[in-house]
Design a protein around this motif. Structure first.
Motif, mmCIF file in Angstrom:
data_model
loop_
_atom_site.group_PDB
_atom_site.id
_atom_site.type_symbol
_atom_site.label_atom_id
_atom_site.label_comp_id
_atom_site.label_asym_id
_atom_site.label_seq_id
_atom_site.Cartn_x
_atom_site.Cartn_y
_atom_site.Cartn_z
ATOM 1 N N ARG A 165 0.837 -1.206 0.000
ATOM 2 C CA ARG A 165 0.000 0.000 0.000
ATOM 3 C C ARG A 165 0.865 1.247 0.000
ATOM 4 O O ARG A 165 2.034 1.204 0.339
ATOM 5 C CB ARG A 165 -0.903 0.007 1.231
ATOM 6 N N ALA B 91 -10.924 -15.284 3.604
ATOM 7 C CA ALA B 91 -10.435 -14.146 4.380
ATOM 8 C C ALA B 91 -9.220 -14.519 5.212
ATOM 9 O O ALA B 91 -8.638 -13.664 5.860
ATOM 10 C CB ALA B 91 -11.544 -13.634 5.295
ATOM 11 N N MET B 118 -13.274 -10.002 13.022
ATOM 12 C CA MET B 118 -13.140 -8.742 12.292
ATOM 13 C C MET B 118 -12.649 -8.984 10.869
ATOM 14 O O MET B 118 -12.542 -8.044 10.100
ATOM 15 C CB MET B 118 -12.156 -7.815 13.007
ATOM 16 N N ARG B 119 -12.303 -10.218 10.525
ATOM 17 C CA ARG B 119 -11.914 -10.535 9.153
ATOM 18 C C ARG B 119 -12.956 -11.416 8.487
ATOM 19 O O ARG B 119 -13.106 -11.409 7.275
ATOM 20 C CB ARG B 119 -10.572 -11.275 9.130
ATOM 21 N N ARG B 148 -10.579 -4.184 18.831
ATOM 22 C CA ARG B 148 -10.336 -5.208 17.831
ATOM 23 C C ARG B 148 -9.815 -6.482 18.457
ATOM 24 O O ARG B 148 -10.013 -7.565 17.930
ATOM 25 C CB ARG B 148 -9.311 -4.695 16.814
ATOM 26 N N VAL C 116 -16.912 -5.865 8.410
ATOM 27 C CA VAL C 116 -15.510 -6.198 8.609
ATOM 28 C C VAL C 116 -14.587 -5.369 7.726
ATOM 29 O O VAL C 116 -13.444 -5.131 8.082
ATOM 30 C CB VAL C 116 -15.257 -7.703 8.378
ATOM 31 N N SER C 119 -13.870 -2.355 9.598
ATOM 32 C CA SER C 119 -13.210 -2.631 10.863
ATOM 33 C C SER C 119 -11.762 -3.064 10.684
ATOM 34 O O SER C 119 -10.909 -2.728 11.489
ATOM 35 C CB SER C 119 -13.969 -3.718 11.617
ATOM 36 N N SER C 120 -11.494 -3.869 9.650
ATOM 37 C CA SER C 120 -10.140 -4.403 9.529
ATOM 38 C C SER C 120 -9.695 -4.560 8.084
ATOM 39 O O SER C 120 -8.614 -5.055 7.826
ATOM 40 C CB SER C 120 -10.074 -5.776 10.194
ATOM 41 N N GLY C 122 -11.330 -6.567 6.209
ATOM 42 C CA GLY C 122 -12.032 -7.783 5.830
ATOM 43 C C GLY C 122 -11.174 -8.707 5.007
ATOM 44 O O GLY C 122 -9.991 -8.875 5.303
ATOM 45 N N PHE C 123 -11.757 -9.307 3.978
ATOM 46 C CA PHE C 123 -10.932 -10.203 3.159
ATOM 47 C C PHE C 123 -10.238 -9.460 2.024
ATOM 48 O O PHE C 123 -9.677 -10.078 1.153
ATOM 49 C CB PHE C 123 -11.683 -11.451 2.714
ATOM 50 N N THR C 130 -7.720 0.294 3.047
ATOM 51 C CA THR C 130 -7.281 0.617 4.399
ATOM 52 C C THR C 130 -7.586 -0.564 5.307
ATOM 53 O O THR C 130 -8.717 -1.054 5.334
ATOM 54 C CB THR C 130 -8.032 1.864 4.884
ATOM 55 N N GLN C 131 -6.606 -1.013 6.037
ATOM 56 C CA GLN C 131 -6.806 -2.204 6.871
ATOM 57 C C GLN C 131 -7.413 -1.796 8.212
ATOM 58 O O GLN C 131 -6.801 -1.903 9.264
ATOM 59 C CB GLN C 131 -5.482 -2.943 7.050
#
Lengths: 576, 230, 184
Positions: A165, B91, B118-119, B148, C116, C119-120, C122-123, C130-131
């Protein structure tokens, strides 16, 4: 790719070869017959070939479908590392053609632009520049489109790490030259620039419109996209075939099922496996239901933008009722993950047919309410009629598909032009309009909902009561759980499939279906691993959105908002 | 197959005088909305609103909510730490560290089994991938986290509990009652293998036992995270 | 929820402290009343970017009707909103926009990260995503799910209401500290 014995060419490829023979292009391109007639051409001959394909009376490939790059770094045996692939469509004959342009220079891949021949190529070329670094010489506005301005490198190249990134700050945002400087000689006297979005209630999803206004009229506009670029294509290169289905759901998330069906059809064609009739019919039924949901959201949100809230609530109740059905089938409301390569994840519940039939009863009631409120309302008419007009010629030149194109008088619907599954067996009409304005698009969508109901009714009639929904080829489809638990051989198939993925034979293929917004195509390249080597999705929104900045010229800002609503931009599909 | 219809031809292009007056159309529109109001007041059951949290929507038996790890009759986890769910997860949110179980019939067991909520995208692929009927989903969707860290569910919070099932019910699972699937035999009921069935005792007695692969899986979230750091 | 939380989490929430004298008593009661008023009139700014935005529309429409919680007043101007609901993936290109919107919101303000992706990441462990929005703004409540069901979001709003009643205003300063620790 070498072919041992040259099979007989299809009529389309034969015609192309015959027409090309007499022209100066003859020595510079070769015609082959793959899944589509394929022309291979050197970069310098590409613009003249494009002109020939568009103008030749027997070719007339008038609709620009797609342009994208392929990086062959990890796929040995190809002519060059980079190649550009173009798909064109001939509306008169309903034929696709593929043009392949291998780029010999690996360090600085470049080719001439075709945006003068096909105006629709503009954004597609910018995307190929952004993600692959192809230099389209002569392109009027070659800069990044999906990635942000501080991005370094070209993300879809094979040597770019998927997780790399780059930090992007507010200062890095670039506005076009004409928006930041006022030039009185260019007639900018007493004009102003406004910026709408990316977070604005009228920009469904996230797009950014910069417009220069003269009084109330928009005299120049530019749309920025890429605010939801989630790297679908890069992600699909790092996942197995079946793992891509959840990603597909999140392309056009308003009609999630259709995307999955489009994707797995490509994989199934490459594998050469057949899905049982029941599976295909269930896919058809649910696809049509999701198309209804798509149109409901589009119409509802559009009417909210122009100030009519109750329609949204009525249309959304339809959606919630359909959610009930979809959730009963697959366990999730929005992102279904229901299809798998070779069939469906699980058979539909026992009460599937009665539930569908009760929905068929309830949806028209809500539609009737909406039509009573909207059709003859003077405000709605004034906001929608005569605004955002696209003529037939413009629609074709800008590469529009779906309800947009049909509202401009071109009856191109993939379900009719190239019937897949059972669409040729059903009795249904393609709604079109010759007006090309926002109201026509609203009417086309309403009628499409009715036609979808008609299709579902007929599909339910021929749906077999029992039977498999998935293929029984265990190299592709997970064996039934009963066998996995008690039978060693099934367990081995299960294990191989989960750990390695589906081994799709090497090759490439383009399959396209009618998505909620138009032609939704998936071009997959496989190198025999468990996941695709390259997966390109042809997003209908992308071409439709491209036309937006031209459609709003001459109208007011409020017209632009109404127009954006009828375009039905779904950011997940637009930016991928 | 059928034809093409022109939708604009069906609807008059210009409004009539009455429609252009606007007010009659307003009242017609009001009548539509008012009808809904009156019908809802007269018959409250017609109202679509679900009074959550008091009243809950009736989700189907296939709902994909929070995961649970199924247990054997003696309370141990059915999971044998084969990493298949971790591999199938798009994920990569499942982290498994395997250990060798003292009982031979149980093969391996997960020392660590974490699902990062969260994933997780709740696609159900882990349930499809499990060859041991060890992971199911529930209809429990009531989750919200303040940090988290607390969203990483470990075995304690994933283990099947009666209270949770009573409150929410099973969701997406590999087989449903009545579909003809025989669940795999519970390993705790299997006959004890060769002597005591205790791995260490057998090894001491000189019986050659295969060494199981223990530790982190080939493709678990931690190794993936290293690959995908920004 | 907080009983089995691993270490590193924030201290458990409790009711506002009872005061000593009469003035304190009155002020405490007032504080509680203010919290009560705040929690029951959360005006959300729907930062709806993707799929979660569609489920957010569900929350606002007839079946779930967020107005039962006093939050139906969607404000598309950050200056009039006190709850930022980030629904959907936030990409690196969108990140500065999100930060700007957050900065424009008046205190007290809260953030719900819905789904998600927000939040993080996601996948989407990918080059343009953005993570987790906690890279950019402090988050009060994370909602898992892809997308969360409407009930799940309502549940999160209820959790947030409890938190507001307990007197906590915003997580901004504490988050900034946590973020600084994470970087170093």
């Amino acid at each position: 790719m070498t072919v041992a014995t040259e099979p007989a060419l299809s009529p389309a490829a034969e015609r192309l070869r015959g027409r090309l023979a007499g022209t100066p292009l003859a020595g510079r391109c070769e015609v082959a017959d793959r899944d589509l007639p394929t022309i291979e051409v050197s970069p310098d001959a590409w613009p003249s070939l494009a002109r020939f394909l568009r103008d030749d009376p027997e070719c007339r490939y008038d609709l620009f479908v797609d342009l994208f790059g392929v990086d062959n770094l990890r796929r040995p045996g190809q002519k060059s590392r980079f190649e550009t692939v173009v798909h064109l469509h001939a509306l008169a004959r309903n034929e696709h053609v593929r043009v392949k342009i291998p780029l010999p220079d690996e360090k600085k891949p470049a080719l001439p632009t075709a945006s003068e021949v096909y105006p629709a190529a503009d954004w597609f070329e910018r995307e190929a520049f952004d993600l692959y670094g192809f230099d389209f010489t002569g392109h009027p506005n070659l800069r990044r489109i999906l990635c942000h301005d501080a991005f370094v490198g070209h993300a879809l190249r094979k040597d770019y790490a998927p997780g790399q990134r780059w930090f992007f700050a507010e200062e890095d945002m670039k506005a076009p030259e004409w928006a930041t400087h006022t030039d009185e000689r260019a007639g900018h006297f007493e004009t102003q620039t406004i910026s709408i979005g990316p977070s604005h209630p009228a920009t469904h999803g996230i797009i950014h419109l910069i417009a220069r206004l003269d009084g109330e009229k928009i005299i120049r506009a530019e749309t920025n996209i890429g605010y939801l670029h989630r790297c679908f294509e890069k992600m699909s290169e790092t996942h197995q075939w079946n793992q891509i289905v959840p990603y597909c759901d999140r392309l056009n998330y308003v009609s999630a099922m259709i995307n999955g069906v489009g994707f797995v059809r490509t994989a199934e064609k490459m594998l050469g496996i057949e899905v049982p009739d029941r599976g295909r019919l269930v896919r058809t039924i649910l696809s049509e239901f999701t198309r209804i949901m798509d149109h409901c959201v589009c119409i509802g949100a559009n009417l909210v933008d122009i100030g009519a809230l109750s329609n949204f609530i009525y249309l959304y109740q339809n959606r919630e009722n359909i959610y009930d059905l979809i959730e009963a089938c697959c366990g999730a409301r929005l992102t279904v993950s229901y299809v798998r390569v070779g069939g469906l994840a699980i058979d539909v519940p026992d009460d599937f047919v009665p539930r569908c039939r009760s929905l068929l009863e309830s949806i028209p009631l809500f539609l009737k309410d909406v039509q009573k409120l909207v059709d003859n309302n003077r405000i709605v008419r004034q906001r929608l009629q005569g605004t955002g007009v696209v003529t037939r010629e413009q629609a074709i030149a800008w590469g529009l598909t779906g309800p947009m194109l049909r509202a401009s008088g071109v009856p191109y619907d993939v379900r009719r032009a190239r019937p897949y599954d059972f669409y040729d067996k059903f009795d249904w009409d393609v709604p079109i309009s010759n007006e090309g304005d926002n109201f026509a698009r609203y009417l086309v969508r309403i009628e499409e909902i009715r036609q979808s109901l008609k299709i579902i009714r007929q599909a339910l009639d021929i749906l077999p009561a029992k039977g498999a929904v998935s293929s029984d080829d265990w190299r592709v489809v997970l064996p039934p759980k009963d066998a996995v638990y008690h039978d060693m051989e099934s367990l081995i198939y299960h294990f191989k499939l989960v750990m390695e993925g589906i081994r799709v034979p090497p090759g490439e293929r383009y399959e396209w279906i009618e998505g909620g917004n138009g032609e939704l195509g998936f071009h997959a390249v496989s190198d025999g691993r468990g996941g695709p080597y390259r997966l390109r999705v042809r997003p209908p929104c992308f071409a439709n959105m491209q036309a937006f900045q031209k459609m709003v010229i001459g109208g007011t800002v409020s017209d632009a908002v109404a127009t954006l609503g009828t375009l039905n931009i779904i950011a997940g599909e637009l930016d991928r | 197959m059928s034809g093409v219809i022109d939708v604009s031809a069906r609807i008059p292009d210009r409004l009539t005088f009455w429609q252009r007056l606007y007010l009659p159309e307003i009242f017609r529109g009001m009548a539509v909305t008012l009808r809904h109001l009156v019908l809802n007041v007269v018959n409250p059951r017609r109202m679509p609103t679900i009074q959550y949290p008091e009243q809950k929507r009736n989700y189907s038996a296939r709902f994909r909510g929070k995961h649970i790890l199924k247990t054997r009759e003696d309370g141990t986890l059915k999971c044998v730490a084969c990493y298949m769910c971790a591999q199938a997860c798009p994920a990569e949110c499942i982290t498994i560290v395997a250990g060798e179980h003292p009982k031979i019939a149980y093969e391996k067991y997960p020392v660590v089994f974490d699902i990062d909520m969260m994933r997780c995208v709740f696609c159900g692929y882990c349930v499809d991938a499990c060859p041991k009927d060890a992971i199911w989903m529930t209809r429990n969707y009531e989750m919200a986290f303040f940090t988290r860290e607390e969203a990483v569910f470990s075995i304690d919070r994933l283990r099947e509990s009666k209270a949770e099932i009573d409150a929410h019910g099973y969701g997406y699972r590999p087989y449903y009652p009545g579909d003809g699937t025989t669940p795999p035999t519970d390993a705790s009921r299997l006959p004890v293998v060769a002597g005591s069935g205790e791995r260490d005792a057998l090894r001491q007695a000189g019986v050659a036992l295969p060494n199981r692969h223990v530790g982190a899986g080939p493709l678990n979230a931690t190794s993936q995270a290293a690959k995908f750091t920004a | 929820m907080s009983s089995d939380a691993p270490k590193g989490t924030l201290p458990a929430l409790g009711p506002a402290k009872a005061g000593g004298g009469a003035a304190d008593f009155l002020l405490t009661r007032l504080e509680e009343m203010v919290s009560w008023a705040r929690k029951n009139s959360l005006w959300p700014f729907p930062f709806a970017t993707a799929c979660c935005g569609i489920e957010f529309m569900s929350v606002a429409s007839a079946h779930y009707d967020i107005s039962r919680f006093g939050s139906e007043v969607m404000r598309f101007s950050p200056r009039q909103a006190d709850l930022l609901i980030v629904a959907g993936t936030v990409t690196d290109k969108m990140a500065p926009v999100l930060r700007k919107i957050y900065d424009q919101m008046p205190e007290p303000k809260w953030v719900i990260s819905m789904g998600v992706c927000a939040s993080s990441g996601g996948f989407y462990r990918a080059y343009h995503v953005t993570q987790g929005i906690d890279e950019i703004v402090p988050v009060d409540v994370y909602v898992p799910g892809c997308p969360p069901t409407p009930e799940e979001l309502i549940y999160a709003i209820m959790q947030l209401q409890k938190k507001i009643q307990s007197g906590e205003k915003s997580r901004d300063q504490r988050s900034a500290k946590l973020a600084a620790e994470r970087i170093s």
